[in-house]
Design a protein around this motif. Structure first.
Motif, short mmCIF file in Angstrom:
data_model
loop_
_atom_site.label_atom_id
_atom_site.label_comp_id
_atom_site.label_asym_id
_atom_site.label_seq_id
_atom_site.Cartn_x
_atom_site.Cartn_y
_atom_site.Cartn_z
N THR A 2 0.85 -1.19 0.00
CA THR A 2 0.00 0.00 0.00
C THR A 2 0.88 1.23 0.00
O THR A 2 1.90 1.29 0.67
CB THR A 2 -0.92 -0.01 1.24
N PHE A 3 0.45 2.22 -0.76
CA PHE A 3 1.18 3.48 -0.90
C PHE A 3 0.24 4.61 -0.50
O PHE A 3 -0.88 4.70 -1.01
CB PHE A 3 1.63 3.64 -2.35
N ILE A 4 0.68 5.44 0.44
CA ILE A 4 -0.10 6.59 0.89
C ILE A 4 0.75 7.83 0.67
O ILE A 4 1.85 7.94 1.20
CB ILE A 4 -0.47 6.48 2.38
N GLN A 5 0.25 8.75 -0.14
CA GLN A 5 0.94 10.02 -0.35
C GLN A 5 0.12 11.11 0.32
O GLN A 5 -1.08 11.22 0.09
CB GLN A 5 1.10 10.31 -1.84
N VAL A 6 0.80 11.90 1.14
CA VAL A 6 0.16 13.01 1.86
C VAL A 6 0.73 14.30 1.28
O VAL A 6 1.91 14.59 1.44
CB VAL A 6 0.46 12.94 3.38
N MET A 7 -0.11 15.06 0.57
CA MET A 7 0.32 16.31 -0.03
C MET A 7 -0.23 17.46 0.82
O MET A 7 -1.43 17.52 1.08
CB MET A 7 -0.18 16.42 -1.46
N THR A 8 0.69 18.31 1.29
CA THR A 8 0.31 19.44 2.14
C THR A 8 1.06 20.70 1.72
O THR A 8 2.09 20.62 1.04
CB THR A 8 0.68 19.17 3.62
N PRO A 9 0.57 21.85 2.15
CA PRO A 9 1.37 23.06 1.99
C PRO A 9 2.65 22.92 2.82
O PRO A 9 2.65 22.29 3.88
CB PRO A 9 0.48 24.17 2.55
N ARG A 10 3.74 23.50 2.34
CA ARG A 10 5.02 23.42 3.04
C ARG A 10 4.87 23.90 4.48
O ARG A 10 4.27 24.93 4.74
CB ARG A 10 6.08 24.26 2.33
N GLY A 11 5.39 23.08 5.40
CA GLY A 11 5.39 23.44 6.81
C GLY A 11 4.11 23.11 7.57
O GLY A 11 4.03 23.34 8.77
N ARG A 12 3.10 22.54 6.89
CA ARG A 12 1.82 22.25 7.56
C ARG A 12 1.99 21.20 8.65
O ARG A 12 1.37 21.27 9.70
CB ARG A 12 0.78 21.80 6.53
N LEU A 13 2.82 20.20 8.40
CA LEU A 13 3.02 19.12 9.38
C LEU A 13 4.44 19.19 9.94
O LEU A 13 5.41 19.30 9.18
CB LEU A 13 2.80 17.76 8.72
N SER A 14 4.54 19.06 11.24
CA SER A 14 5.86 19.03 11.88
C SER A 14 6.45 17.62 11.75
O SER A 14 5.75 16.66 11.41
CB SER A 14 5.73 19.39 13.36
N VAL A 15 7.72 17.49 12.07
CA VAL A 15 8.37 16.17 12.06
C VAL A 15 7.64 15.24 13.04
O VAL A 15 7.41 14.07 12.73
CB VAL A 15 9.87 16.29 12.42
N GLU A 16 7.27 15.75 14.20
CA GLU A 16 6.56 14.92 15.19
C GLU A 16 5.22 14.45 14.64
O GLU A 16 4.83 13.29 14.84
CB GLU A 16 6.35 15.69 16.49
N GLN A 17 4.50 15.32 13.94
CA GLN A 17 3.22 14.92 13.35
C GLN A 17 3.43 13.88 12.26
O GLN A 17 2.69 12.89 12.18
CB GLN A 17 2.48 16.14 12.79
N ARG A 18 4.45 14.08 11.43
CA ARG A 18 4.73 13.09 10.37
C ARG A 18 5.15 11.75 10.97
O ARG A 18 4.76 10.69 10.48
CB ARG A 18 5.80 13.62 9.41
N ARG A 19 5.92 11.79 12.04
CA ARG A 19 6.34 10.56 12.72
C ARG A 19 5.11 9.79 13.21
O ARG A 19 5.00 8.57 13.03
CB ARG A 19 7.26 10.91 13.88
#
Length: 162
Positions: A2-19
């Motif tokens: 499975t492949f999930i791509q999350v496209m956001t405006p730059r800076g919308r998600l922090s490293v902690e949120q992405r983790r």
């Protein structure tokens, strides 16, 4: 696979949120697909975070640099197995809930969109060739509850006989 791509405006998600989302988005699809939480199955899932500059995204006909909006697009590609309408709806709800949780929001933004795509049997490549969901079942049979594995095998047999 499975492949999930999350496209956001730059800076919308922090490293902690992405983790956090790396795990919660994976599990949002894995649980309905496998039929239970199976951490050992996570290796078959990839989450890619793609950020775009505000002048590279438009919402409602206006660039985000001119009119900010909390937009996100999740594109989910799964191998064909036996995705019922209820399974697909559960995945979409799970993904949006995981995003809202990671962003510490009570509810998902109406500008967060999810595309759920099923890649037809025979159209997924890996390991130097074409990969079938039946290969996944054969190699990781212990991950799937027997009733889920049987349902997948039956669904694929019907689709391949058409």
């Amino acid at each position: 696979m499975t492949f999930i791509q999350v496209m956001t405006p730059r800076g919308r998600l922090s490293v902690e949120q992405r983790r956090k989302l790396a795990t919660t988005l994976t599990d949002a699809v894995l649980i309905p697909e496998v039929g239970r939480l199976a951490p050992e199955a996570r290796r078959g899932y990839q989450v890619h975070f793609v950020e775009r500059e505000l002048d590279m995204i438009a919402h409602g006909g206006e660039l985000l640099c001119d009119r900010p909006s909390d937009v996100m697009v999740l594109d989910v590609a799964v191998m064909d197995c036996c995705w019922t309408r209820e399974d697909r709806a559960a995945v979409i709800r799970n993904l949006l809930a995981a995003l809202a949780d990671a962003c510490e929001m009570e509810a998902p933004s109406p500008a967060w969109w999810v595309n759920f795509r099923v890649i037809e049997e025979g159209c997924w490549g890996s390991r130097g060739g074409v990969l079938s969901f039946l290969d996944i079942l054969d190699q990781g049979a212990s991950v799937f509850p027997p009733e889920r594995a049987a349902a997948i095998r039956t669904a694929l047999a019907v689709k391949c006989d058409r």
